[in-house]
Design a protein around this motif. Sequence first.
Motif, PDB file in Angstrom:
ATOM      1  N   LEU A  33      38.841  36.078  42.620  1.00 27.36           N
ATOM      2  CA  LEU A  33      38.704  36.595  41.249  1.00 27.36           C
ATOM      3  C   LEU A  33      38.045  37.558  40.777  1.00 27.36           C
ATOM      4  O   LEU A  33      38.440  38.514  40.104  1.00 27.36           O
ATOM      5  CB  LEU A  33      38.504  35.218  40.529  1.00 27.36           C
ATOM      6  N   PRO A  34      36.600  37.475  41.149  1.00 26.03           N
ATOM      7  CA  PRO A  34      35.830  38.660  40.407  1.00 26.03           C
ATOM      8  C   PRO A  34      36.217  40.028  41.272  1.00 26.03           C
ATOM      9  O   PRO A  34      36.209  41.239  40.655  1.00 26.03           O
ATOM     10  CB  PRO A  34      34.414  38.135  40.626  1.00 26.03           C
ATOM     11  N   HIS A  35      36.683  39.907  42.296  1.00 20.81           N
ATOM     12  CA  HIS A  35      37.029  41.244  43.105  1.00 20.81           C
ATOM     13  C   HIS A  35      38.358  41.767  42.447  1.00 20.81           C
ATOM     14  O   HIS A  35      38.583  43.121  42.320  1.00 20.81           O
ATOM     15  CB  HIS A  35      37.258  40.872  44.634  1.00 20.81           C
ATOM     16  N   PHE A  36      39.248  41.150  42.058  1.00 21.07           N
ATOM     17  CA  PHE A  36      40.430  41.466  41.371  1.00 21.07           C
ATOM     18  C   PHE A  36      40.032  42.017  40.201  1.00 21.07           C
ATOM     19  O   PHE A  36      40.573  43.071  39.688  1.00 21.07           O
ATOM     20  CB  PHE A  36      41.463  40.288  41.362  1.00 21.07           C
ATOM     21  N   ARG A  37      39.296  41.372  39.329  1.00 22.12           N
ATOM     22  CA  ARG A  37      38.837  41.758  38.149  1.00 22.12           C
ATOM     23  C   ARG A  37      38.140  43.336  38.418  1.00 22.12           C
ATOM     24  O   ARG A  37      38.675  44.080  37.426  1.00 22.12           O
ATOM     25  CB  ARG A  37      37.967  40.857  37.274  1.00 22.12           C
ATOM     26  N   MET A  38      37.503  43.306  39.185  1.00 25.08           N
ATOM     27  CA  MET A  38      37.055  44.583  39.373  1.00 25.08           C
ATOM     28  C   MET A  38      37.813  45.639  39.816  1.00 25.08           C
ATOM     29  O   MET A  38      37.724  46.724  39.263  1.00 25.08           O
ATOM     30  CB  MET A  38      35.855  44.693  40.389  1.00 25.08           C
ATOM     31  N   LEU A  39      38.614  45.489  40.613  1.00 27.11           N
ATOM     32  CA  LEU A  39      39.613  46.504  41.057  1.00 27.11           C
ATOM     33  C   LEU A  39      40.732  46.827  39.993  1.00 27.11           C
ATOM     34  O   LEU A  39      40.931  48.048  39.690  1.00 27.11           O
ATOM     35  CB  LEU A  39      40.565  45.651  42.142  1.00 27.11           C
ATOM     36  N   LEU A  40      40.950  45.920  39.164  1.00 29.00           N
ATOM     37  CA  LEU A  40      42.238  46.022  37.950  1.00 29.00           C
ATOM     38  C   LEU A  40      41.362  46.791  37.040  1.00 29.00           C
ATOM     39  O   LEU A  40      42.012  47.741  36.425  1.00 29.00           O
ATOM     40  CB  LEU A  40      42.672  44.850  37.618  1.00 29.00           C
ATOM     41  N   ALA A  41      40.177  46.539  36.745  1.00 28.42           N
ATOM     42  CA  ALA A  41      39.426  47.459  35.514  1.00 28.42           C
ATOM     43  C   ALA A  41      39.310  48.946  36.266  1.00 28.42           C
ATOM     44  O   ALA A  41      39.127  49.932  35.368  1.00 28.42           O
ATOM     45  CB  ALA A  41      38.182  46.605  35.411  1.00 28.42           C
ATOM     46  N   ALA A  42      39.288  49.197  37.597  1.00 32.52           N
ATOM     47  CA  ALA A  42      38.995  50.332  38.110  1.00 32.52           C
ATOM     48  C   ALA A  42      40.191  51.310  38.124  1.00 32.52           C
ATOM     49  O   ALA A  42      39.975  52.231  38.702  1.00 32.52           O
ATOM     50  CB  ALA A  42      38.372  50.130  39.269  1.00 32.52           C
ATOM     51  N   LEU A  43      41.356  50.600  38.026  1.00 32.79           N
ATOM     52  CA  LEU A  43      42.685  51.527  37.904  1.00 32.79           C
ATOM     53  C   LEU A  43      42.574  52.655  36.854  1.00 32.79           C
ATOM     54  O   LEU A  43      42.039  52.317  35.889  1.00 32.79           O
ATOM     55  CB  LEU A  43      43.942  50.473  37.553  1.00 32.79           C
ATOM     56  N   PRO A  44      43.488  53.633  37.088  1.00 31.31           N
ATOM     57  CA  PRO A  44      43.552  54.660  36.320  1.00 31.31           C
ATOM     58  C   PRO A  44      44.033  54.234  34.882  1.00 31.31           C
ATOM     59  O   PRO A  44      43.416  54.641  33.892  1.00 31.31           O
ATOM     60  CB  PRO A  44      44.504  55.718  36.846  1.00 31.31           C
ATOM     61  N   VAL A  45      45.179  53.394  34.992  1.00 31.89           N
ATOM     62  CA  VAL A  45      45.586  52.596  33.805  1.00 31.89           C
ATOM     63  C   VAL A  45      45.514  51.122  33.861  1.00 31.89           C
ATOM     64  O   VAL A  45      46.447  50.787  34.519  1.00 31.89           O
ATOM     65  CB  VAL A  45      47.009  53.024  33.285  1.00 31.89           C
ATOM     66  N   PRO A  46      44.538  50.375  33.716  1.00 34.16           N
ATOM     67  CA  PRO A  46      44.278  48.946  33.890  1.00 34.16           C
ATOM     68  C   PRO A  46      45.339  48.221  32.982  1.00 34.16           C
ATOM     69  O   PRO A  46      45.826  48.760  32.016  1.00 34.16           O
ATOM     70  CB  PRO A  46      42.902  48.555  33.229  1.00 34.16           C
ATOM     71  N   PRO A  47      46.172  47.227  33.585  1.00 39.99           N
ATOM     72  CA  PRO A  47      47.249  46.468  32.894  1.00 39.99           C
ATOM     73  C   PRO A  47      46.476  45.831  31.843  1.00 39.99           C
ATOM     74  O   PRO A  47      45.545  45.387  31.653  1.00 39.99           O
ATOM     75  CB  PRO A  47      47.605  45.433  33.875  1.00 39.99           C
ATOM     76  N   PRO A  48      47.461  45.491  30.815  1.00 39.58           N
ATOM     77  CA  PRO A  48      46.906  44.757  29.571  1.00 39.58           C
ATOM     78  C   PRO A  48      46.995  43.277  30.005  1.00 39.58           C
ATOM     79  O   PRO A  48      47.402  42.913  30.969  1.00 39.58           O
ATOM     80  CB  PRO A  48      48.358  44.878  28.707  1.00 39.58           C
ATOM     81  N   HIS A  49      46.134  42.511  29.212  1.00 40.98           N
ATOM     82  CA  HIS A  49      45.712  41.240  29.528  1.00 40.98           C
ATOM     83  C   HIS A  49      45.045  40.935  30.888  1.00 40.98           C
ATOM     84  O   HIS A  49      45.520  40.118  31.727  1.00 40.98           O
ATOM     85  CB  HIS A  49      47.108  40.316  29.598  1.00 40.98           C
TER      86      HIS A  49
END
Lengths: 199, 199
Positions: free
Chosen positions: B133-149
């Motif tokens: 979970l923390p790893h996914f949160r970090m990777l999603l936030a690091a995307l050029p365009v993070p997904p909503p929600h």
Amino acid sequence: MVPFGKPRPERADAARNRELLLAAAREMIAENGVENVTMDALAERAGVGKGTVFRRFGTRAGIFRALLDDSEYRFQERVLSGPPPLGPGAPPRERLIAYGRLRTGFLLEHLAVARAAVDYAQPAPGGAVSMTLPHFRMLLAALPVPPPHLDGIALQLTGALEGPLLLSLAMGEDAVPPEPGACHPLADSWQTLVERLLD
Amino acid sequence: MVPFGKPRPERADAARNRELLLAAAREMIAENGVENVTMDALAERAGVGKGTVFRRFGTRAGIFRALLDDSEYRFQERVLSGPPPLGPGAPPRERLIAYGRLRTGFLLEHLAVARAAVDYAQPAPGGAVSMTLPHFRMLLAALPVPPPHLDGIALQLTGALEGPLLLSLAMGEDAVPPEPGACHPLADSWQTLVERLLD
């Protein structure tokens, strides 16, 4: 989290007795939460002997398992024969979104009961699987263009939907913020996930 | 399924003893499966007293929990400081796909051990949450365009990845076909899920 399928038939008086006890347990939970539902208190509230409660539920956890079974059965009836978009009649994409939104609400509402239903003296925590997996498999296969790896996707969508709440259960704490059901952030992220998967 | 973070330091001889016992347990599992790993057989194989095995692991399930902890720790080291795309250096989308594919293999490989590690006399089945979970949160936030929600999506992707295997565990049977890890159908459907979510 509860067996899929119709409970086996009961004698009429046994069924009436069961309804009476479940209704009393629901009232007690609504008034004071799950903590105050004990075998003794339930017998007193329902006006039956302690032996009746014991024979019916076996343990305190058994009361909550029976409540969950009953709620799950009602939810399944809405999916199988209720109005669309949860019930039949809407396109599969809409049914998938509606199922996830309403199921999120259902799981959140029943979190305290599900927690109280876990009996660590029993081999399998909290019963068998819900209807979610076969329902998703059916809806995905009914799409105009079913996704590749359909079985895997169905299993992973089931995990995406039920996993966060199972996680909350396993951790014995609120991994998931306790906001109201169908407007919960998890309902919104579910919708995003399905829309991006299918559109 | 196992606590995230480094195990607490041990005295050198205790650590050596632990390594010895875990290595012996791994050999026994490779040869004859988990069924034949008992406290007695492990003591004999490792050439230590039964008391040592008992003090170290407490119960038979404790042996398998220690094995899982150890494997989980090695997996986490590869994520935190191993080569890309699992480790740092690759774009977040590639890391998300690689994590899911390799984690599927990891969970499948460890399914028998995880099952044997569940101790129904203990309050929480099988330990705390993994680093997923923390790893996914970090990777999603690091995307050029993070997904909503983002938080909900991270939680649901964690459920999508670990849920099917947890389900298999809870049901005490193989809900998931036991094909080889990184080429498993669930690895392919994971990749489809992430690509459609992010592209």
